[in-house]
Write an enzyme that holds these catalytic residues in place. Structure first.
Site, mmCIF file in Angstrom:
data_model
loop_
_atom_site.group_PDB
_atom_site.id
_atom_site.type_symbol
_atom_site.label_atom_id
_atom_site.label_comp_id
_atom_site.label_asym_id
_atom_site.label_seq_id
_atom_site.Cartn_x
_atom_site.Cartn_y
_atom_site.Cartn_z
ATOM 1 N N LEU A 36 -25.960 89.212 121.406
ATOM 2 C CA LEU A 36 -26.283 88.028 122.202
ATOM 3 C C LEU A 36 -25.676 88.145 123.603
ATOM 4 O O LEU A 36 -26.358 87.929 124.608
ATOM 5 C CB LEU A 36 -25.742 86.773 121.494
ATOM 6 C CG LEU A 36 -25.856 85.443 122.233
ATOM 7 C CD1 LEU A 36 -27.319 85.033 122.398
ATOM 8 C CD2 LEU A 36 -25.115 84.324 121.476
ATOM 9 N N PRO A 51 -23.630 90.866 130.394
ATOM 10 C CA PRO A 51 -22.627 90.828 131.469
ATOM 11 C C PRO A 51 -22.526 89.438 132.111
ATOM 12 O O PRO A 51 -21.443 89.004 132.484
ATOM 13 C CB PRO A 51 -23.147 91.868 132.462
ATOM 14 C CG PRO A 51 -23.927 92.837 131.619
ATOM 15 C CD PRO A 51 -24.526 92.028 130.512
ATOM 16 N N TRP A 111 -20.260 93.965 124.941
ATOM 17 C CA TRP A 111 -19.249 93.616 123.929
ATOM 18 C C TRP A 111 -19.799 93.639 122.509
ATOM 19 O O TRP A 111 -19.471 92.756 121.730
ATOM 20 C CB TRP A 111 -18.691 92.206 124.161
ATOM 21 C CG TRP A 111 -18.326 91.794 125.523
ATOM 22 C CD1 TRP A 111 -18.933 90.848 126.272
ATOM 23 C CD2 TRP A 111 -17.230 92.278 126.302
ATOM 24 N NE1 TRP A 111 -18.299 90.705 127.468
ATOM 25 C CE2 TRP A 111 -17.239 91.586 127.514
ATOM 26 C CE3 TRP A 111 -16.237 93.240 126.074
ATOM 27 C CZ2 TRP A 111 -16.314 91.804 128.511
ATOM 28 C CZ3 TRP A 111 -15.317 93.463 127.077
ATOM 29 C CH2 TRP A 111 -15.355 92.752 128.260
ATOM 30 N N GLY A 152 -22.182 84.886 128.534
ATOM 31 C CA GLY A 152 -21.229 84.871 127.431
ATOM 32 C C GLY A 152 -21.264 83.493 126.791
ATOM 33 O O GLY A 152 -22.140 83.187 125.982
ATOM 34 N N GLY A 183 12.612 90.835 115.737
ATOM 35 C CA GLY A 183 13.456 91.320 116.834
ATOM 36 C C GLY A 183 12.846 92.578 117.464
ATOM 37 O O GLY A 183 11.626 92.693 117.577
ATOM 38 N N GLU A 231 -17.378 84.868 119.239
ATOM 39 C CA GLU A 231 -18.179 83.881 118.492
ATOM 40 C C GLU A 231 -17.880 82.454 118.965
ATOM 41 O O GLU A 231 -17.787 81.521 118.174
ATOM 42 C CB GLU A 231 -18.010 84.067 116.983
ATOM 43 C CG GLU A 231 -18.513 85.449 116.564
ATOM 44 C CD GLU A 231 -18.874 85.605 115.115
ATOM 45 O OE1 GLU A 231 -19.167 84.592 114.460
ATOM 46 O OE2 GLU A 231 -18.897 86.755 114.645
ATOM 47 N N GLN A 263 19.214 78.864 110.160
ATOM 48 C CA GLN A 263 18.242 77.769 110.158
ATOM 49 C C GLN A 263 17.116 77.974 111.183
ATOM 50 O O GLN A 263 15.967 77.583 110.942
ATOM 51 C CB GLN A 263 18.947 76.429 110.406
ATOM 52 C CG GLN A 263 18.057 75.264 110.014
ATOM 53 C CD GLN A 263 18.742 73.927 110.222
ATOM 54 O OE1 GLN A 263 19.286 73.656 111.300
ATOM 55 N NE2 GLN A 263 18.728 73.093 109.214
#
Ligand SMILES: Cc1cc2nc3c(=O)[nH]c(=O)nc-3n(C[C@H](O)[C@H](O)[C@H](O)COP(=O)(O)OP(=O)(O)OC[C@H]3O[C@@H](n4cnc5c(N)ncnc54)[C@H](O)[C@@H]3O)c2cc1C
Length: 389
Positions: A135, A138, A166, A141, A349, A373, A289
């Site tokens: 669909l 360029p 894409w 979208g 970390g 989508e 905690q």
């Protein structure tokens, strides 16, 4: 009046034996077949071709397709459960699965002719071949009505010209559903959806995108120059293409919502385990905690995202309107995926910042769920339109 967000009558929190078996099979497959090599595929941008073949053999590529067309005949809830498990480990494999199941197979099964089903769906449903849904362009979208690709009516065939951008499964697919403008003067009512086979003269697969995440997924631009597409390859009535695309994407969003859910729950499970192993200041970091609160928030948001995904799947299975539910599931689950994966890196970390611990990849993979989508902004437009109508 638009339905409220409360779960609909009849919805059960209890999964059936069959749904649990599908979930277990997907989990087992993801851990034994997708986990080994997932880091390497991400690094090398390698499409998981062999793994997708096996997923087809196990029934994951055409889960909801009627067994008459070689599908699994399963419900959308089973699909959500399987998508979550596959996405916990490899979101590149799960996007190929999502596009094939919800966009290509579903689109052809729901709106295609018997000949199209026999010719294409029977092979797509087993993963013998895979499909792509084309669909985006360029300059088209979010605003998908601005299609520049043309499908000129030449009598017994269409002449296809233009570029698509894409496209997931761009090079690996054999069958492409291409959306193109036949009557520009009619705007979105002049658009058609055509099935185009790879290898048709004039159809060229363009460059592969070098992406932030889902790097194993095969994203390409496609070029069409005077490609002859037989009339019998049109899906639905003349001019039905835009409605076809919107209807198909409605269901596709459940798949992407479940993908986001899986990315989040994968990152959460890794974080929970790591927090019980890693020690700092003389105790496991899970005893601090600050880490406990992070885990509590992650778990709560993931459960809420899962409920939205299952609600959308349930409504789809009931043949009820699921437009708002699928947009809500995608909007929320993709936000949760982004937040949870960022926190997962934090919990790990410095180890979270390197490839071996998987969470940095999940963080990169999460971002796309807010874009494809329908971006999160577009989901909000869909939801508000439904609420206000
Ligand atoms: C990895 C990847 C795989 C993809 N796979 C496929 C595929 O298989 N098939 C396919 O057809 N497409 C595919 N897409 C395309 C994808 O669906 C589009 O990128 C997406 O719809 C956004 O379109 P765009 O990139 O043109 O952004 P734009 O539409 O230009 O949007 C740019 C920004 O503006 C915002 N915006 C636009 N309009 C509005 C508005 N009215 N109100 C508020 N905000 C707005 C958007 O939300 C976004 O934040 C893929 C994209 C990627 C990156």
């Amino acid at each position: 009046m638009a339905s409220s967000t409360v779960l609909t009558p009849g919805f059960s929190f209890q999964l059936t034996e069959e749904q649990l078996a599908v979930q277990a099979a997907a989990r087992e497959f993801a851990n034994s077949e997708l986990l080994p090599g997932v880091i390497e595929r991400d690094e090398l941008q390698k499409f998981p071709a062999e793994q997708i073949k096996k997923m087809g053999e196990l029934g994951f590529m055409g889960m909801m397709v009627d067994p008459r067309y070689n599908g699994g005949g399963m419900d959308s809830i089973s699909y959500v459960l399987a998508m979550e498990e596959i996405s916990k480990i490899d979101a590149s494999a799960s996007v190929a699965m999502s596009v094939n199941n919800s966009l290509v197979c579903w689109g052809i099964e729901k709106y295609g002719t018997e000949e199209q089903k026999q010719k294409y769906l029977t092979r797509l449903a087993t993963g013998e071949i895979i499909g792509a849904f084309c669909l985006s362009e360029p300059e088209a979208g979010s605003d998908a009505t601005s299609q520049k690709t043309t499908a000129q009516d030449m009598g017994d065939y269409y002449l296809l010209n233009g570029t698509k951008n894409w496209i997931t499964n761009g090079n690996s697919a054999s069958v492409y559903i291409v959306i193109a403008q036949t009557y520009p003067e009619k705007g979105h009512k002049g658009i058609n959806a055509l099935i185009v086979e790879k290898g048709t003269p004039g159809f060229v697969v363009g460059k592969k995108e070098n992406k932030l995440g889902i790097r194993g997924s095969d994203t390409h631009s496609l070029m069409f120059t005077d490609v002859k597409v037989p009339k019998e390859n049109r899906i639905g009535e003349d001019g039905f293409g835009f409605k076809f695309a919107m209807s198909t994407l409605n269901g596709g969003r459940i798949g992407i919502a479940a993908q986001a859910l899986g990315i989040a729950s994968g990152a959460y499970e890794l974080s929970l385990k790591y927090s019980k192993e890693r020690k700092a200041f003389g105790k496991e970091i899970s005893q601090h905690q600050a880490i406990q609160f992070k885990l509590a928030e992650m778990a709560t948001n993931i459960d809420a995202a899962r409920l939205l995904c299952l609600q959308a799947a349930y409504l789809k299975d009931q043949h009820a309107d699921f437009t708002k539910a699928s947009a809500m599931a995608k909007l929320f689950a993709s936000k949760v995926a982004m937040e949870v994966t960022v926190e997962a890196v934090q919990i790990h970390g410095g180890y979270g910042y390197v490839k071996e611990y998987h969470v940095e990849r999940l963080m990169r993979d999460a971002k796309i769920t807010q874009i494809y989508e329908g971006t999160s902004e577009i989901q909000k437009i869909v939801i508000s339109r439904e609420i206000l109508k």
